[in-house]
Design a protein around this motif. Structure first.
Motif, PDB file in Angstrom:
ATOM      1  N   LYS A  49     -13.568 -15.043 -23.742  1.00 42.83           N
ATOM      2  CA  LYS A  49     -12.495 -15.311 -22.783  1.00 42.83           C
ATOM      3  C   LYS A  49     -11.191 -14.618 -23.170  1.00 42.83           C
ATOM      4  N   GLY A  50     -11.251 -13.684 -24.114  1.00 47.16           N
ATOM      5  CA  GLY A  50     -10.041 -13.006 -24.570  1.00 47.16           C
ATOM      6  C   GLY A  50      -9.702 -11.781 -23.740  1.00 47.16           C
ATOM      7  N   PRO A  51      -8.793 -10.953 -24.248  1.00 50.50           N
ATOM      8  CA  PRO A  51      -8.394  -9.733 -23.545  1.00 50.50           C
ATOM      9  C   PRO A  51      -9.593  -8.779 -23.357  1.00 50.50           C
ATOM     10  N   GLU A  52      -9.581  -8.064 -22.269  1.00 49.04           N
ATOM     11  CA  GLU A  52     -10.640  -7.102 -21.967  1.00 49.04           C
ATOM     12  C   GLU A  52     -10.706  -6.010 -23.038  1.00 49.04           C
ATOM     13  N   VAL A  53     -11.905  -5.666 -23.455  1.00 47.14           N
ATOM     14  CA  VAL A  53     -12.093  -4.510 -24.328  1.00 47.14           C
ATOM     15  C   VAL A  53     -12.009  -3.276 -23.433  1.00 47.14           C
ATOM     16  N   THR A  54     -10.987  -2.455 -23.644  1.00 48.09           N
ATOM     17  CA  THR A  54     -10.780  -1.270 -22.810  1.00 48.09           C
ATOM     18  C   THR A  54     -11.260   0.000 -23.490  1.00 48.09           C
ATOM     19  N   ARG A  55     -11.567  -0.090 -24.794  1.00 47.82           N
ATOM     20  CA  ARG A  55     -11.929   1.106 -25.543  1.00 47.82           C
ATOM     21  C   ARG A  55     -12.654   0.697 -26.823  1.00 47.82           C
ATOM     22  N   ILE A  56     -13.671   1.465 -27.161  1.00 48.30           N
ATOM     23  CA  ILE A  56     -14.353   1.321 -28.445  1.00 48.30           C
ATOM     24  C   ILE A  56     -14.132   2.625 -29.195  1.00 48.30           C
ATOM     25  N   GLN A  57     -13.750   2.510 -30.453  1.00 43.40           N
ATOM     26  CA  GLN A  57     -13.608   3.689 -31.319  1.00 43.40           C
ATOM     27  C   GLN A  57     -14.599   3.550 -32.461  1.00 43.40           C
ATOM     28  N   VAL A  58     -15.376   4.608 -32.669  1.00 45.07           N
ATOM     29  CA  VAL A  58     -16.380   4.626 -33.721  1.00 45.07           C
ATOM     30  C   VAL A  58     -16.042   5.774 -34.669  1.00 45.07           C
ATOM     31  N   PHE A  59     -15.854   5.443 -35.929  1.00 47.74           N
ATOM     32  CA  PHE A  59     -15.555   6.436 -36.967  1.00 47.74           C
ATOM     33  C   PHE A  59     -16.791   6.541 -37.859  1.00 47.74           C
ATOM     34  N   LYS A  60     -17.625   7.543 -37.559  1.00 44.24           N
ATOM     35  CA  LYS A  60     -18.905   7.668 -38.243  1.00 44.24           C
ATOM     36  C   LYS A  60     -18.756   7.791 -39.762  1.00 44.24           C
ATOM     37  N   ILE A 119     -20.173   2.825 -22.107  1.00 42.55           N
ATOM     38  CA  ILE A 119     -21.233   1.831 -22.225  1.00 42.55           C
ATOM     39  C   ILE A 119     -21.816   1.723 -20.822  1.00 42.55           C
ATOM     40  N   ASP A 120     -23.096   2.042 -20.688  1.00 41.66           N
ATOM     41  CA  ASP A 120     -23.663   2.157 -19.338  1.00 41.66           C
ATOM     42  C   ASP A 120     -24.810   1.207 -19.032  1.00 41.66           C
ATOM     43  N   ARG A 121     -25.236   0.407 -20.015  1.00 39.42           N
ATOM     44  CA  ARG A 121     -26.316  -0.541 -19.748  1.00 39.42           C
ATOM     45  C   ARG A 121     -26.370  -1.589 -20.859  1.00 39.42           C
ATOM     46  N   ARG A 122     -27.062  -2.682 -20.558  1.00 37.83           N
ATOM     47  CA  ARG A 122     -27.182  -3.809 -21.491  1.00 37.83           C
ATOM     48  C   ARG A 122     -28.661  -4.171 -21.588  1.00 37.83           C
ATOM     49  N   ASN A 123     -29.086  -4.576 -22.771  1.00 40.27           N
ATOM     50  CA  ASN A 123     -30.464  -5.019 -22.931  1.00 40.27           C
ATOM     51  C   ASN A 123     -30.498  -6.318 -23.731  1.00 40.27           C
ATOM     52  N   PRO A 124     -30.616  -7.457 -23.041  1.00 33.83           N
ATOM     53  CA  PRO A 124     -30.693  -8.730 -23.748  1.00 33.83           C
ATOM     54  C   PRO A 124     -32.060  -8.946 -24.406  1.00 33.83           C
ATOM     55  N   TYR A 125     -33.036  -8.088 -24.101  1.00 30.53           N
ATOM     56  CA  TYR A 125     -34.386  -8.218 -24.649  1.00 30.53           C
ATOM     57  C   TYR A 125     -34.697  -7.135 -25.677  1.00 30.53           C
ATOM     58  N   SER A 128     -28.590  -5.140 -27.245  1.00 33.14           N
ATOM     59  CA  SER A 128     -28.106  -3.759 -27.327  1.00 33.14           C
ATOM     60  C   SER A 128     -27.269  -3.380 -26.118  1.00 33.14           C
ATOM     61  N   LEU A 129     -26.330  -2.456 -26.381  1.00 31.62           N
ATOM     62  CA  LEU A 129     -25.476  -1.862 -25.360  1.00 31.62           C
ATOM     63  C   LEU A 129     -25.728  -0.366 -25.350  1.00 31.62           C
ATOM     64  N   ILE A 186     -20.004  -8.596 -29.932  1.00 33.81           N
ATOM     65  CA  ILE A 186     -19.802  -7.319 -29.238  1.00 33.81           C
ATOM     66  C   ILE A 186     -20.403  -7.387 -27.834  1.00 33.81           C
ATOM     67  N   TYR A 187     -21.612  -7.909 -27.737  1.00 33.05           N
ATOM     68  CA  TYR A 187     -22.305  -8.015 -26.453  1.00 33.05           C
ATOM     69  C   TYR A 187     -21.503  -8.863 -25.468  1.00 33.05           C
ATOM     70  N   ALA A 188     -20.916  -9.941 -25.971  1.00 25.04           N
ATOM     71  CA  ALA A 188     -20.107 -10.815 -25.114  1.00 25.04           C
ATOM     72  C   ALA A 188     -18.796 -10.149 -24.710  1.00 25.04           C
ATOM     73  N   MET A 189     -18.214  -9.368 -25.596  1.00 23.37           N
ATOM     74  CA  MET A 189     -16.875  -8.796 -25.360  1.00 23.37           C
ATOM     75  C   MET A 189     -16.881  -7.534 -24.508  1.00 23.37           C
ATOM     76  N   VAL A 190     -17.911  -6.706 -24.638  1.00 28.30           N
ATOM     77  CA  VAL A 190     -17.914  -5.363 -24.037  1.00 28.30           C
ATOM     78  C   VAL A 190     -18.669  -5.370 -22.709  1.00 28.30           C
ATOM     79  N   LYS A 191     -18.022  -4.828 -21.691  1.00 33.02           N
ATOM     80  CA  LYS A 191     -18.627  -4.730 -20.361  1.00 33.02           C
ATOM     81  C   LYS A 191     -19.139  -3.313 -20.120  1.00 33.02           C
ATOM     82  N   ASN A 192     -20.081  -3.201 -19.197  1.00 31.08           N
ATOM     83  CA  ASN A 192     -20.499  -1.874 -18.756  1.00 31.08           C
ATOM     84  C   ASN A 192     -19.291  -1.134 -18.206  1.00 31.08           C
ATOM     85  N   GLY A 193     -19.225   0.157 -18.476  1.00 28.82           N
ATOM     86  CA  GLY A 193     -18.098   0.974 -18.034  1.00 28.82           C
ATOM     87  C   GLY A 193     -17.024   1.129 -19.092  1.00 28.82           C
ATOM     88  N   THR A 194     -17.129   0.397 -20.201  1.00 28.03           N
ATOM     89  CA  THR A 194     -16.147   0.525 -21.277  1.00 28.03           C
ATOM     90  C   THR A 194     -16.267   1.905 -21.920  1.00 28.03           C
TER      91      THR A 194
END
Length: 162
Positions: free
Chosen positions: A26-37, A81-87, A93-94, A148-156
């Motif tokens: 229920k927090g602020p929308e995740v508008t961006r994910i940054q990954v530092f490999k 992020i273009d899809r979700r897999n609860p299974y 997975s996102l 992460i799954y709860a926070m991140v929406k498709n389209g992020t």
């Protein structure tokens, strides 16, 4: 004989049961994910504000941009992020929108298959403690994947840096 209606109700209950294991966010929308490999560090942000950060594992050959199926690399660049897999067999997975048009063009020009199915996902018990074990995905601990799954929406937007 099982009726079609019974099957539909059972399927709906199964989906509802699965979604109940993922905490609500229920927090602020995740508008961006940054990954530092290189640092194995991922940040979830709302605009420029850090919401959460995670460490992760990568593919078995993590250096460089993914160019072909089976290379064990994680792509670098801007994706969604273009899809979700609860299974997912990796807990939850996102999906990451790799390959994009540039990735496909590069692969075709070099006679390669760019691959696909790149995800942020959980970690099966057999892989806990093993460094860089995926085929190019970003793997976090299962309890972190719940968040992460709860926070991140498709389209992020997700930006993956070397």
């Amino acid at each position: 004989m099982i009726s079609r209606r019974s099957m539909m109700v059972g399927a709906a209950l199964g989906v509802a049961g699965c979604s109940a294991k993922v905490p609500q966010y229920k927090g602020p929308e995740v508008t961006r994910i940054q990954v530092f490999k290189g640092k194995r560090h991922m940040q979830l942000l709302h605009n420029n504000n850090l919401l959460k950060a995670y460490n992760f594992q990568l593919g078995f050959a993590p250096t460089g941009h993914k160019v072909r199926e089976g290379d064990g690399r994680t792509p670098e660049g801007a994706y969604l992020i273009d899809r979700r897999n609860p299974y997912s067999r990796f807990h939850l997975s996102l999906g990451i929108s790799y390959p994009n048009a540039n990735d496909i063009a590069y692969a075709r020009a070099n006679g390669l298959d760019p691959g696909g199915d790149i995800f942020i996902h959980g970690t099966p018990s057999r892989a806990v403690g093993i460094p860089d074990w995926t085929w190019g995905c970003i793997a976090v601990q299962n309890n972190e994947m719940d968040e992460i799954y709860a926070m991140v929406k498709n389209g992020t937007k997700i930006f993956i840096y070397a």
